[in-house]
Design a protein around this motif. Structure first.
Motif, PDB file in Angstrom:
ATOM      1  N   VAL A 138     -58.563  60.112 -40.325  1.00 35.57           N
ATOM      2  CA  VAL A 138     -59.728  60.980 -40.529  1.00 35.57           C
ATOM      3  C   VAL A 138     -60.885  60.507 -39.657  1.00 35.57           C
ATOM      4  O   VAL A 138     -61.604  61.316 -39.055  1.00 35.57           O
ATOM      5  N   ASP A 139     -61.049  59.194 -39.548  1.00 29.55           N
ATOM      6  CA  ASP A 139     -62.104  58.656 -38.681  1.00 29.55           C
ATOM      7  C   ASP A 139     -61.828  58.981 -37.222  1.00 29.55           C
ATOM      8  O   ASP A 139     -62.758  59.291 -36.462  1.00 29.55           O
ATOM      9  N   VAL A 140     -60.568  58.921 -36.820  1.00 27.11           N
ATOM     10  CA  VAL A 140     -60.219  59.276 -35.448  1.00 27.11           C
ATOM     11  C   VAL A 140     -60.521  60.758 -35.214  1.00 27.11           C
ATOM     12  O   VAL A 140     -61.118  61.129 -34.198  1.00 27.11           O
ATOM     13  N   ALA A 141     -60.155  61.595 -36.161  1.00 22.56           N
ATOM     14  CA  ALA A 141     -60.430  63.035 -36.043  1.00 22.56           C
ATOM     15  C   ALA A 141     -61.939  63.293 -36.001  1.00 22.56           C
ATOM     16  O   ALA A 141     -62.419  64.146 -35.245  1.00 22.56           O
ATOM     17  N   ARG A 142     -62.687  62.538 -36.798  1.00 20.20           N
ATOM     18  CA  ARG A 142     -64.141  62.679 -36.806  1.00 20.20           C
ATOM     19  C   ARG A 142     -64.718  62.276 -35.443  1.00 20.20           C
ATOM     20  O   ARG A 142     -65.636  62.929 -34.928  1.00 20.20           O
ATOM     21  N   SER A 143     -64.166  61.249 -34.852  1.00 20.45           N
ATOM     22  CA  SER A 143     -64.621  60.831 -33.521  1.00 20.45           C
ATOM     23  C   SER A 143     -64.330  61.918 -32.499  1.00 20.45           C
ATOM     24  O   SER A 143     -65.168  62.230 -31.651  1.00 20.45           O
ATOM     25  N   ARG A 144     -63.146  62.501 -32.588  1.00 16.97           N
ATOM     26  CA  ARG A 144     -62.812  63.609 -31.681  1.00 16.97           C
ATOM     27  C   ARG A 144     -63.798  64.758 -31.854  1.00 16.97           C
ATOM     28  O   ARG A 144     -64.259  65.336 -30.882  1.00 16.97           O
ATOM     29  N   GLN A 145     -64.094  65.057 -33.108  1.00 10.85           N
ATOM     30  CA  GLN A 145     -65.012  66.163 -33.399  1.00 10.85           C
ATOM     31  C   GLN A 145     -66.404  65.891 -32.833  1.00 10.85           C
ATOM     32  O   GLN A 145     -67.047  66.785 -32.280  1.00 10.85           O
ATOM     33  N   SER A 171     -66.406  66.788 -29.273  1.00  8.66           N
ATOM     34  CA  SER A 171     -65.818  68.078 -28.916  1.00  8.66           C
ATOM     35  C   SER A 171     -66.752  68.932 -28.065  1.00  8.66           C
ATOM     36  O   SER A 171     -66.297  69.788 -27.307  1.00  8.66           O
ATOM     37  N   ALA A 172     -68.050  68.706 -28.164  1.00 12.31           N
ATOM     38  CA  ALA A 172     -69.015  69.474 -27.364  1.00 12.31           C
ATOM     39  C   ALA A 172     -69.071  68.953 -25.930  1.00 12.31           C
ATOM     40  O   ALA A 172     -69.762  69.530 -25.087  1.00 12.31           O
ATOM     41  N   GLY A 173     -68.350  67.880 -25.678  1.00 12.75           N
ATOM     42  CA  GLY A 173     -68.346  67.307 -24.337  1.00 12.75           C
ATOM     43  C   GLY A 173     -69.258  66.103 -24.255  1.00 12.75           C
ATOM     44  O   GLY A 173     -69.913  65.705 -25.214  1.00 12.75           O
ATOM     45  N   ILE A 174     -69.317  65.560 -23.069  1.00 16.76           N
ATOM     46  CA  ILE A 174     -70.142  64.378 -22.816  1.00 16.76           C
ATOM     47  C   ILE A 174     -71.539  64.884 -22.459  1.00 16.76           C
ATOM     48  O   ILE A 174     -71.713  65.675 -21.547  1.00 16.76           O
ATOM     49  N   THR A 175     -72.495  64.407 -23.211  1.00 16.75           N
ATOM     50  CA  THR A 175     -73.845  64.978 -23.091  1.00 16.75           C
ATOM     51  C   THR A 175     -74.799  64.172 -22.227  1.00 16.75           C
ATOM     52  O   THR A 175     -75.894  64.641 -21.948  1.00 16.75           O
ATOM     53  N   PHE A 176     -74.396  62.991 -21.791  1.00 16.15           N
ATOM     54  CA  PHE A 176     -75.350  62.251 -20.959  1.00 16.15           C
ATOM     55  C   PHE A 176     -75.425  62.899 -19.573  1.00 16.15           C
ATOM     56  O   PHE A 176     -74.476  63.518 -19.100  1.00 16.15           O
ATOM     57  N   ALA A 220     -61.307  59.030 -20.202  1.00 14.22           N
ATOM     58  CA  ALA A 220     -61.069  57.725 -20.836  1.00 14.22           C
ATOM     59  C   ALA A 220     -61.202  57.825 -22.353  1.00 14.22           C
ATOM     60  O   ALA A 220     -60.389  57.251 -23.098  1.00 14.22           O
ATOM     61  N   LEU A 221     -62.201  58.548 -22.811  1.00 19.45           N
ATOM     62  CA  LEU A 221     -62.404  58.721 -24.242  1.00 19.45           C
ATOM     63  C   LEU A 221     -61.232  59.472 -24.866  1.00 19.45           C
ATOM     64  O   LEU A 221     -60.717  59.079 -25.916  1.00 19.45           O
ATOM     65  N   ASP A 222     -60.791  60.534 -24.208  1.00 19.28           N
ATOM     66  CA  ASP A 222     -59.655  61.306 -24.713  1.00 19.28           C
ATOM     67  C   ASP A 222     -58.400  60.431 -24.778  1.00 19.28           C
ATOM     68  O   ASP A 222     -57.676  60.442 -25.777  1.00 19.28           O
ATOM     69  N   HIS A 223     -58.143  59.657 -23.720  1.00 17.55           N
ATOM     70  CA  HIS A 223     -56.980  58.768 -23.712  1.00 17.55           C
ATOM     71  C   HIS A 223     -57.096  57.714 -24.819  1.00 17.55           C
ATOM     72  O   HIS A 223     -56.098  57.410 -25.495  1.00 17.55           O
ATOM     73  N   SER A 224     -58.274  57.185 -24.999  1.00 14.61           N
ATOM     74  CA  SER A 224     -58.468  56.158 -26.033  1.00 14.61           C
ATOM     75  C   SER A 224     -58.208  56.714 -27.424  1.00 14.61           C
ATOM     76  O   SER A 224     -57.524  56.079 -28.237  1.00 14.61           O
ATOM     77  N   LEU A 225     -58.746  57.891 -27.704  1.00 13.19           N
ATOM     78  CA  LEU A 225     -58.534  58.491 -29.023  1.00 13.19           C
ATOM     79  C   LEU A 225     -57.068  58.876 -29.231  1.00 13.19           C
ATOM     80  O   LEU A 225     -56.530  58.707 -30.326  1.00 13.19           O
ATOM     81  N   THR A 226     -56.420  59.357 -28.185  1.00 14.54           N
ATOM     82  CA  THR A 226     -54.995  59.682 -28.280  1.00 14.54           C
ATOM     83  C   THR A 226     -54.178  58.416 -28.527  1.00 14.54           C
ATOM     84  O   THR A 226     -53.292  58.399 -29.396  1.00 14.54           O
ATOM     85  N   ASN A 227     -54.481  57.361 -27.779  1.00 13.12           N
ATOM     86  CA  ASN A 227     -53.774  56.091 -27.970  1.00 13.12           C
ATOM     87  C   ASN A 227     -53.999  55.527 -29.367  1.00 13.12           C
ATOM     88  O   ASN A 227     -53.070  54.993 -29.986  1.00 13.12           O
TER      89      ASN A 227
END
Length: 131
Positions: A30-37, A40-45, A64-71
């Protein structure tokens, strides 16, 4: 156990299962899903910066973030699978040990009874008259 030579030591396997289970349960999907969420709007910096370097950095960061969350998701699932398997193997080995002990006890009991019958049969004397 009846015969320690066939006893399978499962303590290490059970310890391994517990250690791996820790990761499977502490890293909450659930925490991983919350991080993905949250991303989800993209990288804002750098939204006000049109620089190519910033754009590439955002794209690389997003990958990198997507790969990390998938891993991380895969790691948690793999930990759960390994913990389940290790626990089942330890349980199965204990069951085999228990069955082996029961079988050995049955065999020993049967041999003991047979030895007793053999002894009783050899103690029988027959009186024979010699003429």
């Amino acid at each position: 156990m009846g015969d320690s030579s066939i006893h399978v030591e499962t303590t290490g396997l059970a310890d391994f299962a517990g250690d791996v289970r820790f990761y499977a349960e502490r890293v909450d999907p659930v925490d991983v899903a919350r991080s993905r969420q949250s991303f989800s709007a993209g990288i804002t910096f750098g939204t006000t910066n049109a620089s190519e370097a910033v754009l590439r950095a955002k794209e690389n960061y997003a990958k990198a973030l997507d790969h990390s969350l998938t891993n991380l998701t895969r790691f948690v699932e793999a930990a759960r699978i390994l913990a389940d398997a290790a626990e089942q193997v330890a349980k199965d080995f204990r069951a085999v040990d228990d069955q082996s002990e029961r079988s050995i006890n049955t065999i020993n009991r049967m041999l003991s009874i047979a030895a007793g019958r053999t002894q009783a049969a050899s103690d029988v004397r027959y009186d024979v008259e010699v003429s």
